[in-house]
Design an enzyme around this catalytic site. Structure first.
Site, PDB file in Angstrom:
ATOM      1  CB  CYS A  56      -3.569   3.604  -1.283  1.00  0.00           C
ATOM      2  SG  CYS A  56      -4.485   5.474  -0.979  1.00  0.00           S
ATOM      3  CG  ASP A  62       1.386  -2.012   6.538  1.00  0.00           C
ATOM      4  OD1 ASP A  62       0.435  -1.338   6.822  1.00  0.00           O
ATOM      5  OD2 ASP A  62       1.142  -1.576   5.491  1.00  0.00           O
ATOM      6  CD  GLN A 118      -6.072  -3.966   4.220  1.00  0.00           C
ATOM      7  OE1 GLN A 118      -7.177  -4.947   4.422  1.00  0.00           O
ATOM      8  NE2 GLN A 118      -6.805  -2.795   4.183  1.00  0.00           N
ATOM      9  CE  LYS A 120      -7.315  -0.140   5.884  1.00  0.00           C
ATOM     10  NZ  LYS A 120      -7.077   1.368   5.817  1.00  0.00           N
ATOM     11  CG  HIS A 158      -1.977   0.802   1.263  1.00  0.00           C
ATOM     12  ND1 HIS A 158      -1.609   2.403   1.999  1.00  0.00           N
ATOM     13  CD2 HIS A 158      -3.310   1.042   0.903  1.00  0.00           C
ATOM     14  CE1 HIS A 158      -2.448   3.119   2.221  1.00  0.00           C
ATOM     15  NE2 HIS A 158      -3.510   2.336   1.318  1.00  0.00           N
TER      16      HIS A 158
END
Lengths: 424, 165
Positions: free
Chosen positions: A382, A214, A217, A240, A138
């Site tokens: 993105c 990261d 998600q 999220k 991303h």
């Protein structure tokens, strides 16, 4: 998963989620949008949140609000306690060994990664130093490193994606050789791909690099433990994972954080200030300039408690089952007209399905689906370098969470059929 | 949103221009003028080639890729302005932008041209795009090619001004 939850939620003992019951906790999903029932398939962009999160925040604002740090009155102590409790809760949620020192609240995962790039990167990286990223990142885990390339002359190396949407790790040792930092997603927001992070982290550490995960998600959808991952930093976002917008989390190893200069300057992050210079505060407050997102942290605590109560392994299994069901139905219904841009196997993928139906443009697809109150995202998500690799400018993406069930998948497919007939 | 809204957006004329785009292709630059328009948000891309001679757009060609609205609008536009004078083309651009700025509440009464200050009949096939205004997010898709056309006309004027100097 934290130690206290292992009796109700282990890898071996998962229970079926009661989705009807869960939907009741989300007013939008139980009562509808302007009175019409809605199929929300955009949780990879931002999840909905249960009433208990809103209640926790409004309870805080109504009865417990004061600014944090150094308040001597009981009300301020209470706000302090709630804020620091959020830190501990967030830390335990990802297995942080020392949550009180290792969790920094930011405004989102993007800011968390920027904090690493600016505080660690700007001071530790010089001309010619190597930063390794992957082709499926991303922009949040890409742009800060590209900016370092521009500002510090850092060399960027990119681990490519294979045609089966998994990372090409054949030359992993070569790729990370001599690298100072390796940044990799735990799960692609476009493909659902879950890279073998531990393998990448081990190779990176052997090469002497530090490792950034990261988790925007994956952290909302699976049991994530920083010790098991072997990362040095982990970034994730509140909104999220059923929490409010405006709060993100950076976990970093205490000794690393301790070696880093402040990111932003202001109130709260100093021990002393003279016109000649400052003495920064200890970690983690060194990285939290200004009034932090207190109410948002309180909301995040409630979200994490809600997730823990359901059990991350249960959520992970539910996502996998629903994703498998949906992919099977899509293939059954549309055959060769449907292209799914993501791994075929369910073990290495999460509940994100990027798809193309015939040659219908993703925006047209999303528009027709909206007519049936099915919310999907269309665009580059993105991830422009990944779009280029996929040979497209946009995809249509459906993503699941614990409040989606097979009826949502069925309505997705019904709406896709309608689009197929319009653009026949 | 009722299903009629969707039918209004994806009218047969629009789908026809999307499937069978008119004036597709490129031209040599110069003598033609080439202008690109790009929507970074969704990746829609339109390239407009204009061949102007004695104040008339003798040929118009379109390249690019994107959603049905951006691409059909470009095709409809090319058909509407090909062979027109630069002045006529400016009027068509202005009318089209007016069409895109009509509030959707006024569409219910679209027979009343005075209210809209627009002669929809005179706009021909372009009027098929009026359903777009019900979907505000898509207006920028419809208008993309037109921005390129307007920029192309400006560049043509600049060139001819230079020549007269």
């Amino acid at each position: 998963m934290t130690d206290t939850d292992t009796d109700t939620d282990t890898a071996t003992a998962t229970t079926q989620l009661d989705i009807e019951r869960i939907k009741q906790d989300f007013p939008l999903l139980s009562k509808g949008f302007h009175g019409e029932s809605i199929v929300y398939l955009d949780s990879a962009a931002s999840s909905q949140r249960p009433s208990c999160v809103i209640d926790a925040m409004s309870g805080y604002y109504n009865y417990s609000h004061a600014n944090v740090h150094r308040g001597v009155y009981k009300l301020a102590e209470e706000a302090d306690r709630l804020y620091e409790n959020a830190r501990i809760t967030a830390g335990k949620f990802v297995g942080a060994p020392d949550p009180a020192r290792e969790i920094v609240f930011t405004k989102n995962a993007t800011e968390a990664i920027n904090l690493i790039a600016y505080s660690w990167g700007m001071h530790r990286l010089n001309e010619g130093d190597v930063v390794v990223v992957t082709e499926i990142e991303h922009h949040a885990n890409l742009v800060p490193w590209i900016m370092l390339h521009k500002e510090r002359g850092v060399e960027l190396r990119v681990i490519p994606m294979r045609d089966d949407y998994l990372l090409d790790l054949d030359n992993l040792e070569e790729m990370v050789d001599g690298a100072k930092l390796v940044a990799c997603t735990l799960m692609s927001n476009v493909l659902g791909t879950i890279p073998p992070f531990k393998k990448i982290a081990d190779a990176a550490h052997s090469a002497g690099a530090i490792v950034v995960a990261d988790g925007a998600q994956l952290v909302p959808h699976a049991h994530v433990d920083v010790k098991e991952l072997g990362c040095d930093f982990l970034a994730f976002s509140g909104h999220k994972m059923l929490g409010p917008t405006g709060v993100g989390v950076l976990w970093g190893k205490a000794e690393l954080l301790d070696s880093m200069p402040p990111f932003m300057g202001g109130g709260g992050m100093i021990l002393d200030v003279k016109f000649e210079g400052i003495v920064p505060a200890e970690i983690p407050t060194r990285f939290e300039a200004g009034t932090p997102p207190i109410a948002e942290a309180v909301g995040l605590t409630a979200a994490i408690e809600y997730l823990d109560n359901i059990g991350m392994n249960n959520i992970c299994r539910h996502d996998a089952e629903l994703t498998a069901y949906t992919i099977d139905s899509l293939k059954d219904t549309f055959g060769r007209d449907i292209t799914i841009m993501g791994p075929d196997i369910t073990e290495d993928r999460g509940g994100v399905i990027s798809l193309a139906l015939k040659d219908i443009h993703p925006h047209d697809l999303a528009q027709v689906l909206d007519e049936s109150n099915v919310c999907i995202r269309a665009g580059h998500h993105c991830a422009k370098p990944l779009m280029r690799r996929l040979g497209t400018s946009a995809t249509a993406r459906a993503s699941f969470y614990l409040y989606n069930d097979t009826s949502d998948a069925d309505r997705l497919i019904e709406a896709l059929s309608k689009a197929a007939s319009i653009f026949g | 949103m009722s299903s009629s809204g969707l039918e209004d957006l994806y009218r047969e004329i629009i789908l026809d221009h999307y499937r069978n785009p008119r004036n597709r292709g490129s031209m040599e630059v110069p003598p033609s003028q080439r202008v690109e328009a790009y929507n970074p948000l969704c990746g829609d891309e339109v390239v407009v080639y204009l061949l102007e001679n004695n104040g008339v757009l003798e040929d118009v060609r379109i390249e690019g890729q994107g959603c049905s609205i951006s691409q059909s609008s470009a095709s409809l536009m090319s058909a509407a302005v090909k062979g027109k004078t630069v002045e006529e083309t400016r009027k068509i651009i202005s009318d089209f932008k007016k069409l895109m700025s009509i509030h959707e509440s006024k569409l219910e009464d679209s027979t009343d041209d005075t209210q809209m200050d627009l002669d929809l009949d005179a706009m021909g096939e372009l009027a098929a795009l009026q359903g777009v205004v019900r979907f505000p997010v898509r207006i920028k898709c419809a208008i993309l090619a037109w921005n390129a056309l307007a920029q192309g006309l400006d560049e043509i004027s600049d060139v001819s001004t230079d020549k007269t100097k």
